[in-house]
Design a protein around this motif. Structure first.
Motif, PDB file in Angstrom:
ATOM      1  N   VAL A  34     -25.428  13.441 -16.793  1.00 43.92           N
ATOM      2  CA  VAL A  34     -25.847  12.152 -17.358  1.00 43.92           C
ATOM      3  C   VAL A  34     -25.504  12.150 -18.851  1.00 43.92           C
ATOM      4  O   VAL A  34     -24.978  11.162 -19.380  1.00 43.92           O
ATOM      5  CB  VAL A  34     -27.357  11.913 -17.141  1.00 43.92           C
ATOM      6  CG1 VAL A  34     -27.805  10.650 -17.870  1.00 43.92           C
ATOM      7  CG2 VAL A  34     -27.656  11.773 -15.657  1.00 43.92           C
ATOM      8  N   LEU A  88     -22.595  16.169   2.239  1.00 43.93           N
ATOM      9  CA  LEU A  88     -21.964  15.269   3.210  1.00 43.93           C
ATOM     10  C   LEU A  88     -21.663  16.020   4.504  1.00 43.93           C
ATOM     11  O   LEU A  88     -21.841  15.488   5.600  1.00 43.93           O
ATOM     12  CB  LEU A  88     -20.677  14.680   2.622  1.00 43.93           C
ATOM     13  CG  LEU A  88     -20.849  13.735   1.425  1.00 43.93           C
ATOM     14  CD1 LEU A  88     -19.485  13.314   0.886  1.00 43.93           C
ATOM     15  CD2 LEU A  88     -21.668  12.503   1.808  1.00 43.93           C
TER      16      LEU A  88
ATOM     17  N   TRP B  16     -30.970   7.263  -0.029  1.00 43.37           N
ATOM     18  CA  TRP B  16     -30.127   8.307   0.565  1.00 43.37           C
ATOM     19  C   TRP B  16     -28.717   7.780   0.791  1.00 43.37           C
ATOM     20  O   TRP B  16     -27.733   8.416   0.415  1.00 43.37           O
ATOM     21  CB  TRP B  16     -30.746   8.765   1.909  1.00 43.37           C
ATOM     22  CG  TRP B  16     -29.896   9.726   2.669  1.00 43.37           C
ATOM     23  CD1 TRP B  16     -29.848  11.081   2.525  1.00 43.37           C
ATOM     24  CD2 TRP B  16     -28.945   9.392   3.695  1.00 43.37           C
ATOM     25  NE1 TRP B  16     -28.925  11.618   3.392  1.00 43.37           N
ATOM     26  CE2 TRP B  16     -28.360  10.622   4.113  1.00 43.37           C
ATOM     27  CE3 TRP B  16     -28.533   8.199   4.295  1.00 43.37           C
ATOM     28  CZ2 TRP B  16     -27.391  10.671   5.114  1.00 43.37           C
ATOM     29  CZ3 TRP B  16     -27.568   8.265   5.287  1.00 43.37           C
ATOM     30  CH2 TRP B  16     -27.010   9.487   5.685  1.00 43.37           C
ATOM     31  N   ARG B  20     -25.048   8.645  -1.204  1.00 38.47           N
ATOM     32  CA  ARG B  20     -23.828   9.109  -0.508  1.00 38.47           C
ATOM     33  C   ARG B  20     -22.638   8.231  -0.855  1.00 38.47           C
ATOM     34  O   ARG B  20     -21.563   8.736  -1.190  1.00 38.47           O
ATOM     35  CB  ARG B  20     -24.048   9.102   1.018  1.00 38.47           C
ATOM     36  CG  ARG B  20     -24.474  10.426   1.608  1.00 38.47           C
ATOM     37  CD  ARG B  20     -25.732  10.893   0.986  1.00 38.47           C
ATOM     38  NE  ARG B  20     -26.197  12.196   1.489  1.00 38.47           N
ATOM     39  CZ  ARG B  20     -27.283  12.786   1.043  1.00 38.47           C
ATOM     40  NH1 ARG B  20     -28.011  12.218   0.095  1.00 38.47           N
ATOM     41  NH2 ARG B  20     -27.666  13.948   1.530  1.00 38.47           N
ATOM     42  N   VAL B  24     -19.317   9.374  -2.960  1.00 37.45           N
ATOM     43  CA  VAL B  24     -17.948   9.360  -2.432  1.00 37.45           C
ATOM     44  C   VAL B  24     -17.030   8.553  -3.358  1.00 37.45           C
ATOM     45  O   VAL B  24     -15.897   8.955  -3.643  1.00 37.45           O
ATOM     46  CB  VAL B  24     -17.930   8.797  -0.992  1.00 37.45           C
ATOM     47  CG1 VAL B  24     -16.510   8.552  -0.520  1.00 37.45           C
ATOM     48  CG2 VAL B  24     -18.634   9.761  -0.036  1.00 37.45           C
ATOM     49  N   LEU B  27     -16.318  10.733  -6.338  1.00 44.63           N
ATOM     50  CA  LEU B  27     -15.405  11.831  -6.007  1.00 44.63           C
ATOM     51  C   LEU B  27     -13.970  11.313  -5.942  1.00 44.63           C
ATOM     52  O   LEU B  27     -13.039  11.932  -6.483  1.00 44.63           O
ATOM     53  CB  LEU B  27     -15.808  12.462  -4.672  1.00 44.63           C
ATOM     54  CG  LEU B  27     -14.982  13.663  -4.226  1.00 44.63           C
ATOM     55  CD1 LEU B  27     -15.161  14.830  -5.199  1.00 44.63           C
ATOM     56  CD2 LEU B  27     -15.388  14.102  -2.820  1.00 44.63           C
ATOM     57  N   TYR B  29     -12.793   8.650  -7.450  1.00 49.61           N
ATOM     58  CA  TYR B  29     -12.387   8.278  -8.815  1.00 49.61           C
ATOM     59  C   TYR B  29     -11.987   9.507  -9.615  1.00 49.61           C
ATOM     60  O   TYR B  29     -10.977   9.503 -10.332  1.00 49.61           O
ATOM     61  CB  TYR B  29     -13.536   7.531  -9.494  1.00 49.61           C
ATOM     62  CG  TYR B  29     -13.140   6.849 -10.786  1.00 49.61           C
ATOM     63  CD1 TYR B  29     -12.397   5.671 -10.758  1.00 49.61           C
ATOM     64  CD2 TYR B  29     -13.519   7.367 -12.018  1.00 49.61           C
ATOM     65  CE1 TYR B  29     -12.028   5.027 -11.932  1.00 49.61           C
ATOM     66  CE2 TYR B  29     -13.157   6.734 -13.200  1.00 49.61           C
ATOM     67  CZ  TYR B  29     -12.408   5.562 -13.151  1.00 49.61           C
ATOM     68  OH  TYR B  29     -12.045   4.938 -14.306  1.00 49.61           O
ATOM     69  N   LEU B  30     -12.778  10.558  -9.462  1.00 53.47           N
ATOM     70  CA  LEU B  30     -12.492  11.825 -10.159  1.00 53.47           C
ATOM     71  C   LEU B  30     -11.123  12.365  -9.750  1.00 53.47           C
ATOM     72  O   LEU B  30     -10.337  12.814 -10.589  1.00 53.47           O
ATOM     73  CB  LEU B  30     -13.593  12.838  -9.825  1.00 53.47           C
ATOM     74  CG  LEU B  30     -13.523  14.229 -10.460  1.00 53.47           C
ATOM     75  CD1 LEU B  30     -13.692  14.124 -11.968  1.00 53.47           C
ATOM     76  CD2 LEU B  30     -14.615  15.122  -9.885  1.00 53.47           C
ATOM     77  N   GLY B  34      -8.331  12.273 -12.462  1.00 56.96           N
ATOM     78  CA  GLY B  34      -7.985  13.669 -12.742  1.00 56.96           C
ATOM     79  C   GLY B  34      -6.550  13.963 -12.327  1.00 56.96           C
ATOM     80  O   GLY B  34      -5.788  14.588 -13.072  1.00 56.96           O
ATOM     81  N   VAL B  69     -22.015   5.473 -11.058  1.00 59.26           N
ATOM     82  CA  VAL B  69     -22.660   6.425 -11.978  1.00 59.26           C
ATOM     83  C   VAL B  69     -24.104   5.996 -12.226  1.00 59.26           C
ATOM     84  O   VAL B  69     -25.037   6.796 -12.144  1.00 59.26           O
ATOM     85  CB  VAL B  69     -21.897   6.516 -13.323  1.00 59.26           C
ATOM     86  CG1 VAL B  69     -22.771   7.157 -14.402  1.00 59.26           C
ATOM     87  CG2 VAL B  69     -20.616   7.320 -13.159  1.00 59.26           C
ATOM     88  N   HIS B  72     -26.236   6.227  -8.895  1.00 61.95           N
ATOM     89  CA  HIS B  72     -26.310   7.638  -8.494  1.00 61.95           C
ATOM     90  C   HIS B  72     -27.233   8.408  -9.455  1.00 61.95           C
ATOM     91  O   HIS B  72     -28.098   9.174  -9.022  1.00 61.95           O
ATOM     92  CB  HIS B  72     -24.902   8.230  -8.522  1.00 61.95           C
ATOM     93  CG  HIS B  72     -24.739   9.528  -7.800  1.00 61.95           C
ATOM     94  ND1 HIS B  72     -24.376   9.613  -6.472  1.00 61.95           N
ATOM     95  CD2 HIS B  72     -24.875  10.803  -8.220  1.00 61.95           C
ATOM     96  CE1 HIS B  72     -24.292  10.880  -6.118  1.00 61.95           C
ATOM     97  NE2 HIS B  72     -24.598  11.639  -7.162  1.00 61.95           N
ATOM     98  N   ALA B  73     -27.054   8.162 -10.757  1.00 58.64           N
ATOM     99  CA  ALA B  73     -27.850   8.879 -11.758  1.00 58.64           C
ATOM    100  C   ALA B  73     -29.312   8.447 -11.696  1.00 58.64           C
ATOM    101  O   ALA B  73     -30.208   9.279 -11.834  1.00 58.64           O
ATOM    102  CB  ALA B  73     -27.284   8.649 -13.156  1.00 58.64           C
ATOM    103  N   LEU B  77     -32.162  11.116 -11.148  1.00 60.71           N
ATOM    104  CA  LEU B  77     -33.184  11.316 -12.184  1.00 60.71           C
ATOM    105  C   LEU B  77     -34.566  10.943 -11.653  1.00 60.71           C
ATOM    106  O   LEU B  77     -35.569  11.570 -11.996  1.00 60.71           O
ATOM    107  CB  LEU B  77     -32.846  10.479 -13.436  1.00 60.71           C
ATOM    108  CG  LEU B  77     -31.605  10.928 -14.206  1.00 60.71           C
ATOM    109  CD1 LEU B  77     -31.243   9.903 -15.283  1.00 60.71           C
ATOM    110  CD2 LEU B  77     -31.811  12.302 -14.840  1.00 60.71           C
TER     111      LEU B  77
END
Lengths: 124, 122
Positions: A34, A88, B16, B20, B24, B27, B29-30, B34, B69, B72-73, B77
């Motif tokens: 974060v 997952l 939940w 998920r 996904v 992931l 996007y990364l 990347g 983000v 998810h965050a 948190l």
């Protein structure tokens, strides 16, 4: 929150399995990310703001501390992503036993170890 | 059934699933961003980089990533704060600590949302 049932789970006195440590690390890396997001969003915004901003972001990434911070965020992302993929896979019903959980935890740590080296080589 | 008012989707199952789906998206996007950076290497210049993010695909994908983000965050948190910042672990200050942490989290994540949208669409 007002439930007064007795709680017999004193985490501090229990020998935790590897799955507990990787789970705690998943949470810790999430909280860390974060904060890490601020670095990534700043880098993206600065690099897209114009040619000067792009040069500034590039200069940041060429300094020792800049590299160290970005590498730390990438390591956090690698671990958090690997542990997330494990979730997952377990959601699909694979590796839900104690043995499976331990194997999954070890795989997550192995993937992260590889990513620590690969992202380190890439940043430096 | 989770009915805590501060949970993101107002139900454990919703949280939940959102966790998920957003995971996904992030992931993917990364891997895309990347992979783009790894393939371009240190020779990447401003015009190429700007052009990449100016494409409709990357604008939409980046917007989805920022939204992911934030949600998810928040769910993460929230889970951490409701597990550790409790009356059981923190005594009488548990409620105040938890709400203060959640309020601070909301401020930070809302800032990320506005900041991200400004970069992508401003």
């Amino acid at each position: 929150m007002n439930d007064k049932r007795p709680v017999n789970l004193d985490i501090g006195t229990i020998a935790l399995p590897i799955t507990a440590y990787t789970s705690i690390l998943h949470r810790a890396s999430g909280v860390f990310l974060v904060a890490g997001m601020a670095v990534l969003i700043w880098l993206l915004g600065t690099s897209l703001s114009g040619p000067e901003g792009f040069a500034q972001a590039k200069q940041c990434l060429s300094s020792f501390w800049g590299k160290l911070v970005v590498w730390a965020v990438l390591v956090g992302l690698s671990y958090h992503a690997a542990a997330g993929v494990k979730h997952l896979i377990m959601d699909a019903g694979i590796g839900e036993s104690m043995k499976g959980g331990e194997t999954g935890s070890k795989l997550v740590l192995a993937v992260t170890a590889a990513m620590v080296i690969l992202t380190g080589l890439w940043v430096w | 059934m989770v009915k805590a008012v501060t949970s993101f989707g107002r139900s454990g199952v919703a949280d939940w699933l959102i966790q998920r789906v957003s995971g996904v998206v992030l992931l993917a996007y990364l891997i895309v961003v990347g992979g783009y950076l790894v393939m371009n290497g240190s020779g990447l210049d401003y015009a190429t980089w700007k052009g990449f993010f100016d494409s409709t695909f990357m604008k939409v994908f980046s917007t989805a990533a920022v939204l992911s983000v934030v949600s998810h965050a928040w769910i993460g948190l929230w889970a951490v704060s409701t597990d550790y910042l409790t009356e059981r672990l923190m005594g009488g200050r548990g409620l105040v600590l938890r709400l203060a942490f959640q309020a601070a989290s909301a401020v930070v994540l809302f800032t990320y949302l506005v900041w991200g949208m400004k970069i992508l669409w401003g």
